[in-house]
Motif scaffolding. Sequence first.
Motif, PDB file in Angstrom:
ATOM      1  N   ALA A 104       2.617  12.911  25.034  1.00 26.27           N
ATOM      2  CA  ALA A 104       1.423  12.145  25.396  1.00 26.27           C
ATOM      3  C   ALA A 104       1.239  12.073  26.917  1.00 26.27           C
ATOM      4  O   ALA A 104       0.114  12.059  27.407  1.00 26.27           O
ATOM      5  CB  ALA A 104       1.492  10.742  24.800  1.00 26.27           C
ATOM      6  N   THR A 105       2.350  12.043  27.644  1.00 23.06           N
ATOM      7  CA  THR A 105       2.270  11.986  29.109  1.00 23.06           C
ATOM      8  C   THR A 105       2.350  13.365  29.752  1.00 23.06           C
ATOM      9  O   THR A 105       2.306  13.470  30.975  1.00 23.06           O
ATOM     10  CB  THR A 105       3.386  11.091  29.688  1.00 23.06           C
ATOM     11  N   ARG A 106       2.504  14.392  28.928  1.00 23.64           N
ATOM     12  CA  ARG A 106       2.536  15.794  29.363  1.00 23.64           C
ATOM     13  C   ARG A 106       3.644  16.085  30.371  1.00 23.64           C
ATOM     14  O   ARG A 106       3.448  16.806  31.350  1.00 23.64           O
ATOM     15  CB  ARG A 106       1.182  16.213  29.911  1.00 23.64           C
ATOM     16  N   GLU A 107       4.803  15.531  30.112  1.00 24.37           N
ATOM     17  CA  GLU A 107       5.978  15.788  30.948  1.00 24.37           C
ATOM     18  C   GLU A 107       6.768  16.929  30.320  1.00 24.37           C
ATOM     19  O   GLU A 107       7.620  16.714  29.459  1.00 24.37           O
ATOM     20  CB  GLU A 107       6.835  14.532  31.048  1.00 24.37           C
ATOM     21  N   LEU A 108       6.484  18.133  30.743  1.00 28.40           N
ATOM     22  CA  LEU A 108       7.002  19.331  30.101  1.00 28.40           C
ATOM     23  C   LEU A 108       8.530  19.389  30.098  1.00 28.40           C
ATOM     24  O   LEU A 108       9.134  19.666  29.067  1.00 28.40           O
ATOM     25  CB  LEU A 108       6.427  20.593  30.760  1.00 28.40           C
ATOM     26  N   THR A 109       9.143  19.127  31.222  1.00 27.02           N
ATOM     27  CA  THR A 109      10.603  19.237  31.302  1.00 27.02           C
ATOM     28  C   THR A 109      11.287  18.261  30.357  1.00 27.02           C
ATOM     29  O   THR A 109      12.174  18.642  29.586  1.00 27.02           O
ATOM     30  CB  THR A 109      11.080  19.009  32.745  1.00 27.02           C
ATOM     31  N   GLU A 110      10.873  17.004  30.422  1.00 28.85           N
ATOM     32  CA  GLU A 110      11.471  15.984  29.550  1.00 28.85           C
ATOM     33  C   GLU A 110      11.152  16.273  28.083  1.00 28.85           C
ATOM     34  O   GLU A 110      11.998  16.095  27.205  1.00 28.85           O
ATOM     35  CB  GLU A 110      10.949  14.592  29.925  1.00 28.85           C
ATOM     36  N   PHE A 111       9.942  16.712  27.821  1.00 29.05           N
ATOM     37  CA  PHE A 111       9.514  17.020  26.457  1.00 29.05           C
ATOM     38  C   PHE A 111      10.360  18.140  25.869  1.00 29.05           C
ATOM     39  O   PHE A 111      10.874  18.024  24.759  1.00 29.05           O
ATOM     40  CB  PHE A 111       8.034  17.408  26.470  1.00 29.05           C
ATOM     41  N   ARG A 112      10.531  19.209  26.619  1.00 30.31           N
ATOM     42  CA  ARG A 112      11.319  20.336  26.113  1.00 30.31           C
ATOM     43  C   ARG A 112      12.777  19.954  25.925  1.00 30.31           C
ATOM     44  O   ARG A 112      13.413  20.400  24.960  1.00 30.31           O
ATOM     45  CB  ARG A 112      11.189  21.530  27.060  1.00 30.31           C
ATOM     46  N   ALA A 113      13.312  19.135  26.803  1.00 26.66           N
ATOM     47  CA  ALA A 113      14.700  18.680  26.652  1.00 26.66           C
ATOM     48  C   ALA A 113      14.846  17.838  25.388  1.00 26.66           C
ATOM     49  O   ALA A 113      15.825  17.983  24.641  1.00 26.66           O
ATOM     50  CB  ALA A 113      15.135  17.887  27.876  1.00 26.66           C
ATOM     51  N   GLU A 114      13.880  16.972  25.136  1.00 23.20           N
ATOM     52  CA  GLU A 114      13.930  16.122  23.933  1.00 23.20           C
ATOM     53  C   GLU A 114      13.800  16.963  22.668  1.00 23.20           C
ATOM     54  O   GLU A 114      14.496  16.720  21.681  1.00 23.20           O
ATOM     55  CB  GLU A 114      12.834  15.057  23.989  1.00 23.20           C
ATOM     56  N   LEU A 115      12.913  17.955  22.689  1.00 22.59           N
ATOM     57  CA  LEU A 115      12.784  18.840  21.527  1.00 22.59           C
ATOM     58  C   LEU A 115      14.073  19.609  21.273  1.00 22.59           C
ATOM     59  O   LEU A 115      14.489  19.784  20.122  1.00 22.59           O
ATOM     60  CB  LEU A 115      11.637  19.830  21.724  1.00 22.59           C
ATOM     61  N   SER A 116      14.712  20.045  22.329  1.00 24.39           N
ATOM     62  CA  SER A 116      15.982  20.759  22.185  1.00 24.39           C
ATOM     63  C   SER A 116      17.048  19.857  21.564  1.00 24.39           C
ATOM     64  O   SER A 116      17.777  20.272  20.660  1.00 24.39           O
ATOM     65  CB  SER A 116      16.448  21.265  23.547  1.00 24.39           C
ATOM     66  N   ASP A 117      17.125  18.629  22.054  1.00 23.68           N
ATOM     67  CA  ASP A 117      18.071  17.664  21.483  1.00 23.68           C
ATOM     68  C   ASP A 117      17.751  17.380  20.019  1.00 23.68           C
ATOM     69  O   ASP A 117      18.658  17.266  19.188  1.00 23.68           O
ATOM     70  CB  ASP A 117      18.061  16.355  22.273  1.00 23.68           C
ATOM     71  N   LEU A 118      16.486  17.263  19.698  1.00 22.10           N
ATOM     72  CA  LEU A 118      16.071  16.986  18.326  1.00 22.10           C
ATOM     73  C   LEU A 118      16.421  18.148  17.406  1.00 22.10           C
ATOM     74  O   LEU A 118      16.930  17.945  16.298  1.00 22.10           O
ATOM     75  CB  LEU A 118      14.578  16.676  18.275  1.00 22.10           C
ATOM     76  N   ARG A 119      16.171  19.363  17.848  1.00 25.82           N
ATOM     77  CA  ARG A 119      16.545  20.529  17.032  1.00 25.82           C
ATOM     78  C   ARG A 119      18.045  20.564  16.797  1.00 25.82           C
ATOM     79  O   ARG A 119      18.514  20.871  15.698  1.00 25.82           O
ATOM     80  CB  ARG A 119      16.068  21.826  17.695  1.00 25.82           C
ATOM     81  N   ASP A 120      18.822  20.212  17.820  1.00 26.65           N
ATOM     82  CA  ASP A 120      20.279  20.172  17.668  1.00 26.65           C
ATOM     83  C   ASP A 120      20.702  19.062  16.704  1.00 26.65           C
ATOM     84  O   ASP A 120      21.617  19.241  15.909  1.00 26.65           O
ATOM     85  CB  ASP A 120      20.941  19.988  19.029  1.00 26.65           C
ATOM     86  N   GLN A 121      20.028  17.929  16.761  1.00 33.69           N
ATOM     87  CA  GLN A 121      20.326  16.822  15.854  1.00 33.69           C
ATOM     88  C   GLN A 121      20.040  17.223  14.406  1.00 33.69           C
ATOM     89  O   GLN A 121      20.783  16.881  13.499  1.00 33.69           O
ATOM     90  CB  GLN A 121      19.506  15.586  16.240  1.00 33.69           C
ATOM     91  N   LEU A 122      18.962  17.955  14.195  1.00 32.71           N
ATOM     92  CA  LEU A 122      18.632  18.433  12.851  1.00 32.71           C
ATOM     93  C   LEU A 122      19.664  19.446  12.358  1.00 32.71           C
ATOM     94  O   LEU A 122      20.024  19.459  11.180  1.00 32.71           O
ATOM     95  CB  LEU A 122      17.227  19.025  12.828  1.00 32.71           C
ATOM     96  N   ARG A 123      20.156  20.279  13.267  1.00 31.35           N
ATOM     97  CA  ARG A 123      21.232  21.210  12.916  1.00 31.35           C
ATOM     98  C   ARG A 123      22.480  20.440  12.498  1.00 31.35           C
ATOM     99  O   ARG A 123      23.156  20.793  11.529  1.00 31.35           O
ATOM    100  CB  ARG A 123      21.548  22.132  14.102  1.00 31.35           C
TER     101      ARG A 123
END
Length: 126
Positions: A93-112
């Motif tokens: 929502a705030t368009r913070e690409l770096t933080e967003f991509r880091a969070e998505l990476s963590d989330l994908r790892d959590q799902l794994r």
Amino acid sequence: MRSCLTPIAILAAILAFALWNGSHMADSTDRWRDQLQQVDALAQAEAWTEALDALAESYEDWSERQTYLHIVAKHDTVDDAEAMYRRAMAFAATRELTEFRAELSDLRDQLRLLTEMERLDIKNVL
């Protein structure tokens, strides 16, 4: 011999459920991880509206499975993934690409991790 059939049948049913559950969990988490990969690609292309919509769809898919996940998986792991989804939506929502991509990476790892925890192998049995 007859007295052994009931316990054997119960153990066979438990084993069958454990195998099905591991497969079902792997299918679900693979789907969510693929969705998140697509969201990441949209964000990198600066298509923030589409990325946020795709993330919302993935979160809705995730939310529909909450009861099942809380029954078969550790609550902390599921709750952590839930929090990561929410943080990712806030970063999108705030368009913070770096933080967003880091969070998505963590989330994908959590799902794994969810998949690994439900996999039937000696590490999880012991």
